[in-house]
Design a protein around this motif. Structure first.
Motif, PDB file in Angstrom:
ATOM      1  N   MET A   1       0.818  -1.157   0.000  1.00  0.00           N
ATOM      2  CA  MET A   1       0.000   0.000   0.000  1.00  0.00           C
ATOM      3  C   MET A   1       0.863   1.221   0.000  1.00  0.00           C
ATOM      4  O   MET A   1       1.500   1.536  -0.978  1.00  0.00           O
ATOM      5  N   ARG A   2       1.046   1.875   1.162  1.00  0.00           N
ATOM      6  CA  ARG A   2       1.543   3.230   1.072  1.00  0.00           C
ATOM      7  C   ARG A   2       2.990   3.416   1.467  1.00  0.00           C
ATOM      8  O   ARG A   2       3.512   4.519   1.453  1.00  0.00           O
ATOM      9  N   PHE A   3       3.718   2.364   1.848  1.00  0.00           N
ATOM     10  CA  PHE A   3       4.979   2.586   2.524  1.00  0.00           C
ATOM     11  C   PHE A   3       6.205   2.250   1.701  1.00  0.00           C
ATOM     12  O   PHE A   3       7.221   1.836   2.215  1.00  0.00           O
ATOM     13  N   GLY A   4       6.142   2.417   0.397  1.00  0.00           N
ATOM     14  CA  GLY A   4       7.361   2.282  -0.379  1.00  0.00           C
ATOM     15  C   GLY A   4       7.460   0.971  -1.107  1.00  0.00           C
ATOM     16  O   GLY A   4       6.594   0.127  -1.056  1.00  0.00           O
ATOM     17  N   ASN A   5       8.568   0.795  -1.809  1.00  0.00           N
ATOM     18  CA  ASN A   5       8.722  -0.340  -2.703  1.00  0.00           C
ATOM     19  C   ASN A   5       9.674  -1.399  -2.186  1.00  0.00           C
ATOM     20  O   ASN A   5      10.258  -2.150  -2.932  1.00  0.00           O
ATOM     21  N   LEU A  87      -5.498   1.809  -5.487  1.00  0.00           N
ATOM     22  CA  LEU A  87      -6.386   1.761  -6.644  1.00  0.00           C
ATOM     23  C   LEU A  87      -5.683   2.271  -7.899  1.00  0.00           C
ATOM     24  O   LEU A  87      -5.924   1.763  -9.002  1.00  0.00           O
ATOM     25  N   THR A  88      -4.803   3.247  -7.737  1.00  0.00           N
ATOM     26  CA  THR A  88      -4.056   3.757  -8.880  1.00  0.00           C
ATOM     27  C   THR A  88      -3.325   2.621  -9.585  1.00  0.00           C
ATOM     28  O   THR A  88      -3.240   2.599 -10.819  1.00  0.00           O
ATOM     29  N   ASN A  89      -2.810   1.666  -8.823  1.00  0.00           N
ATOM     30  CA  ASN A  89      -2.128   0.516  -9.420  1.00  0.00           C
ATOM     31  C   ASN A  89      -3.111  -0.492  -9.999  1.00  0.00           C
ATOM     32  O   ASN A  89      -2.867  -1.066 -11.068  1.00  0.00           O
ATOM     33  N   LEU A  90      -4.219  -0.735  -9.310  1.00  0.00           N
ATOM     34  CA  LEU A  90      -5.197  -1.702  -9.812  1.00  0.00           C
ATOM     35  C   LEU A  90      -5.775  -1.270 -11.159  1.00  0.00           C
ATOM     36  O   LEU A  90      -6.194  -2.108 -11.956  1.00  0.00           O
ATOM     37  N   LEU A  91      -5.815   0.030 -11.409  1.00  0.00           N
ATOM     38  CA  LEU A  91      -6.379   0.525 -12.659  1.00  0.00           C
ATOM     39  C   LEU A  91      -5.419   0.410 -13.839  1.00  0.00           C
ATOM     40  O   LEU A  91      -5.807   0.670 -14.980  1.00  0.00           O
ATOM     41  N   ASP A  92      -4.182   0.036 -13.576  1.00  0.00           N
ATOM     42  CA  ASP A  92      -3.254  -0.255 -14.669  1.00  0.00           C
ATOM     43  C   ASP A  92      -3.854  -1.400 -15.474  1.00  0.00           C
ATOM     44  O   ASP A  92      -4.166  -2.458 -14.926  1.00  0.00           O
ATOM     45  N   PRO A  93      -4.054  -1.215 -16.783  1.00  0.00           N
ATOM     46  CA  PRO A  93      -4.688  -2.265 -17.597  1.00  0.00           C
ATOM     47  C   PRO A  93      -4.025  -3.629 -17.470  1.00  0.00           C
ATOM     48  O   PRO A  93      -4.698  -4.657 -17.582  1.00  0.00           O
ATOM     49  N   ARG A  94      -2.722  -3.647 -17.221  1.00  0.00           N
ATOM     50  CA  ARG A  94      -2.015  -4.920 -17.091  1.00  0.00           C
ATOM     51  C   ARG A  94      -2.452  -5.684 -15.839  1.00  0.00           C
ATOM     52  O   ARG A  94      -2.313  -6.911 -15.771  1.00  0.00           O
ATOM     53  N   ILE A  95      -2.997  -4.951 -14.866  1.00  0.00           N
ATOM     54  CA  ILE A  95      -3.522  -5.578 -13.650  1.00  0.00           C
ATOM     55  C   ILE A  95      -5.041  -5.705 -13.725  1.00  0.00           C
ATOM     56  O   ILE A  95      -5.605  -6.756 -13.408  1.00  0.00           O
ATOM     57  N   ALA A  96      -5.697  -4.638 -14.152  1.00  0.00           N
ATOM     58  CA  ALA A  96      -7.162  -4.650 -14.227  1.00  0.00           C
ATOM     59  C   ALA A  96      -7.682  -5.788 -15.096  1.00  0.00           C
ATOM     60  O   ALA A  96      -8.725  -6.388 -14.800  1.00  0.00           O
ATOM     61  N   ASP A  97      -6.953  -6.093 -16.159  1.00  0.00           N
ATOM     62  CA  ASP A  97      -7.384  -7.168 -17.052  1.00  0.00           C
ATOM     63  C   ASP A  97      -7.329  -8.551 -16.399  1.00  0.00           C
ATOM     64  O   ASP A  97      -7.891  -9.511 -16.928  1.00  0.00           O
ATOM     65  N   GLN A  98      -6.638  -8.657 -15.272  1.00  0.00           N
ATOM     66  CA  GLN A  98      -6.551  -9.947 -14.582  1.00  0.00           C
ATOM     67  C   GLN A  98      -7.721 -10.182 -13.625  1.00  0.00           C
ATOM     68  O   GLN A  98      -7.881 -11.281 -13.097  1.00  0.00           O
ATOM     69  N   GLU A 252      -7.868   1.825  -1.227  1.00  0.00           N
ATOM     70  CA  GLU A 252      -7.213   0.529  -1.160  1.00  0.00           C
ATOM     71  C   GLU A 252      -8.161  -0.509  -1.753  1.00  0.00           C
ATOM     72  O   GLU A 252      -9.133  -0.923  -1.120  1.00  0.00           O
ATOM     73  N   GLY A 253      -7.876  -0.890  -2.986  1.00  0.00           N
ATOM     74  CA  GLY A 253      -8.792  -1.727  -3.739  1.00  0.00           C
ATOM     75  C   GLY A 253      -8.571  -3.219  -3.553  1.00  0.00           C
ATOM     76  O   GLY A 253      -7.456  -3.675  -3.272  1.00  0.00           O
ATOM     77  N   SER A 254      -9.643  -3.960  -3.728  1.00  0.00           N
ATOM     78  CA  SER A 254      -9.602  -5.415  -3.624  1.00  0.00           C
ATOM     79  C   SER A 254     -10.387  -6.031  -4.777  1.00  0.00           C
ATOM     80  O   SER A 254     -11.316  -5.413  -5.310  1.00  0.00           O
ATOM     81  N   GLY A 255     -10.016  -7.244  -5.155  1.00  0.00           N
ATOM     82  CA  GLY A 255     -10.728  -7.930  -6.222  1.00  0.00           C
ATOM     83  C   GLY A 255     -10.266  -9.363  -6.358  1.00  0.00           C
ATOM     84  O   GLY A 255      -9.275  -9.786  -5.743  1.00  0.00           O
ATOM     85  N   MET A 256     -10.972 -10.109  -7.170  1.00  0.00           N
ATOM     86  CA  MET A 256     -10.655 -11.522  -7.407  1.00  0.00           C
ATOM     87  C   MET A 256      -9.989 -11.694  -8.761  1.00  0.00           C
ATOM     88  O   MET A 256     -10.416 -11.080  -9.753  1.00  0.00           O
ATOM     89  N   LEU A 257      -8.959 -12.517  -8.803  1.00  0.00           N
ATOM     90  CA  LEU A 257      -8.323 -12.819 -10.077  1.00  0.00           C
ATOM     91  C   LEU A 257      -9.185 -13.814 -10.854  1.00  0.00           C
ATOM     92  O   LEU A 257      -9.701 -14.779 -10.279  1.00  0.00           O
ATOM     93  N   PHE A 318      -8.853   8.878 -10.362  1.00  0.00           N
ATOM     94  CA  PHE A 318      -7.873   7.805 -10.230  1.00  0.00           C
ATOM     95  C   PHE A 318      -7.424   7.254 -11.578  1.00  0.00           C
ATOM     96  O   PHE A 318      -6.280   6.819 -11.729  1.00  0.00           O
ATOM     97  N   THR A 319      -8.314   7.298 -12.547  1.00  0.00           N
ATOM     98  CA  THR A 319      -7.913   6.856 -13.885  1.00  0.00           C
ATOM     99  C   THR A 319      -6.840   7.778 -14.447  1.00  0.00           C
ATOM    100  O   THR A 319      -5.840   7.325 -15.015  1.00  0.00           O
ATOM    101  N   ALA A 320      -7.027   9.085 -14.263  1.00  0.00           N
ATOM    102  CA  ALA A 320      -6.022  10.054 -14.709  1.00  0.00           C
ATOM    103  C   ALA A 320      -4.726   9.876 -13.934  1.00  0.00           C
ATOM    104  O   ALA A 320      -3.632   9.971 -14.508  1.00  0.00           O
ATOM    105  N   SER A 321      -4.829   9.620 -12.625  1.00  0.00           N
ATOM    106  CA  SER A 321      -3.632   9.398 -11.806  1.00  0.00           C
ATOM    107  C   SER A 321      -2.818   8.230 -12.343  1.00  0.00           C
ATOM    108  O   SER A 321      -1.584   8.277 -12.383  1.00  0.00           O
TER     109      SER A 321
END
Length: 338
Positions: A1-5, A87-98, A252-257, A318-321
């Protein structure tokens, strides 16, 4: 989430031991999460009470590492669900498509701005930008109390501000994304350049600026609300300041693969994640809980959290982000962090 890579920890079967003896239904799922380790332990303990026959194995990664892992595993995902990722990451098409659509009573009951119209994701929690101001350090240096991002861009604060590096911190990115979206391209970059000139240190995590400010090492830490409230509760001379405008936040988004082989159990867990029962537990850690009817506690209000958080948040796109993410980080590095 928010604390770095930086890879933080793996929370696996030790978090939730399935007590399935004598039960008619027993299942097991694997979940990737960017929530903090202490949060996960608390939430999983609560989930165990609601779903005693389900074993939830959690791999905890930072927002950036989680996104990178999901992208790398796209052809053969290892998880059943993602839980609490930016959510900014979940909206990346490479992730959202999963992700596959998930419907349920609790998920459907969340306000529309906190869920995907197609059911691919929902957000039960979030976090918002806040300034941690050390009142003792401010007085010692005879600095005025900042109330906005524009204030922190003034020369008087030079060397007295610390903020997260947006390349490694989700908190850092939400702060600059809100400024750019709210103030516009030209004025936004002007604010950011002025702010960058005053920053003594860019940290890899979103909590570190507040932790550095609360000890008096710096007067102001650009961080997020929960760590500011924690610092106040711990007795540090900290005042939490919510910027007067451009208050960024992240969901902070959640979803099922869609590749999950345990979809029934995964849906059960995600329905719990969106439940009113879980929302009560979230308030131990979260300033934003999206379940209808949940309001800040009196203690949170006393520590500086607005009575109605929604009224102070900038309406993030968030989509623009997500779309501007890489370009903004490149420019920030060359023009602000130089």
């Amino acid at each position: 989430m928010r604390f770095g890579n930086t890879f933080t920890s793996v929370l696996s079967t030790t978090l939730l031991v399935c007590s399935a003896i004598g039960t008619a239904h027993a299942g097991q799922i694997t979940v990737y999460s960017a929530l903090e380790s202490d949060e996960i332990a608390t939430y999983i303990a609560a989930a165990k009470k609601a779903l005693p026959d389900l074993q939830v194995n959690v791999l905890r990664l930072s927002t950036g590492d989680l996104a990178a892992r999901m992208i790398a595993e796209a052809s053969a995902p290892h998880a059943d669900a993602v839980w609490g990722e930016a959510l900014t990451n979940l909206l990346d098409p490479r992730i959202a498509d999963q992700l596959a659509p998930v419907q349920g009573g609790n998920i459907s009951g969340l306000p529309k701005q906190f869920k995907d119209p197609g059911g691919k994701w929902f957000a039960a929690t979030g976090y918002m930008a806040a300034l941690c101001v050390n009142t003792d350090a401010l007085a010692a240096k005879k600095l005025p109390m900042p109330t906005s991002w524009e204030d922190l861009a003034k020369p008087v604060y030079k060397g007295n501000v610390v903020m997260p590096d947006p390349a490694s911190s989700g908190t850092g990115y939400l702060q600059i994304a809100a400024i750019l979206q709210g103030a516009g391209e030209d004025q936004g970059w002007k604010i950011l350049k002025g702010l960058g000139a005053n920053v003594a240190q860019f940290t890899s995590s979103g909590s570190q600026p507040c932790k550095l400010a609360r000890t008096g090492e710096y007067a102001v830490g650009a961080s997020f609300a929960f760590v500011a409230m924690q610092s106040i509760k711990a007795g540090f001379p900290v005042k939490m300041v919510i910027p007067s405008k451009y208050v960024g936040y992240e969901l902070e988004g959640s979803g099922m693969l869609k590749t999950s082989k345990n979809q029934a159990d995964t849906k059960r867990f995600l329905e719990w994640v969106a439940s009113p029962e879980a929302a009560k537990v979230y308030q131990q850690y979260k300033e934003i809980v999206t379940t209808p009817g949940v309001k800040p506690t009196q203690e949170q209000i006393a520590e500086g959290l607005p009575v109605d958080v929604s009224k102070v948040l900038y309406p993030m796109d968030f989509t623009a982000s997500a779309k501007m993410h890489d370009a903004v980080l490149r420019r920030f590095k060359t023009e602000v962090m130089h």
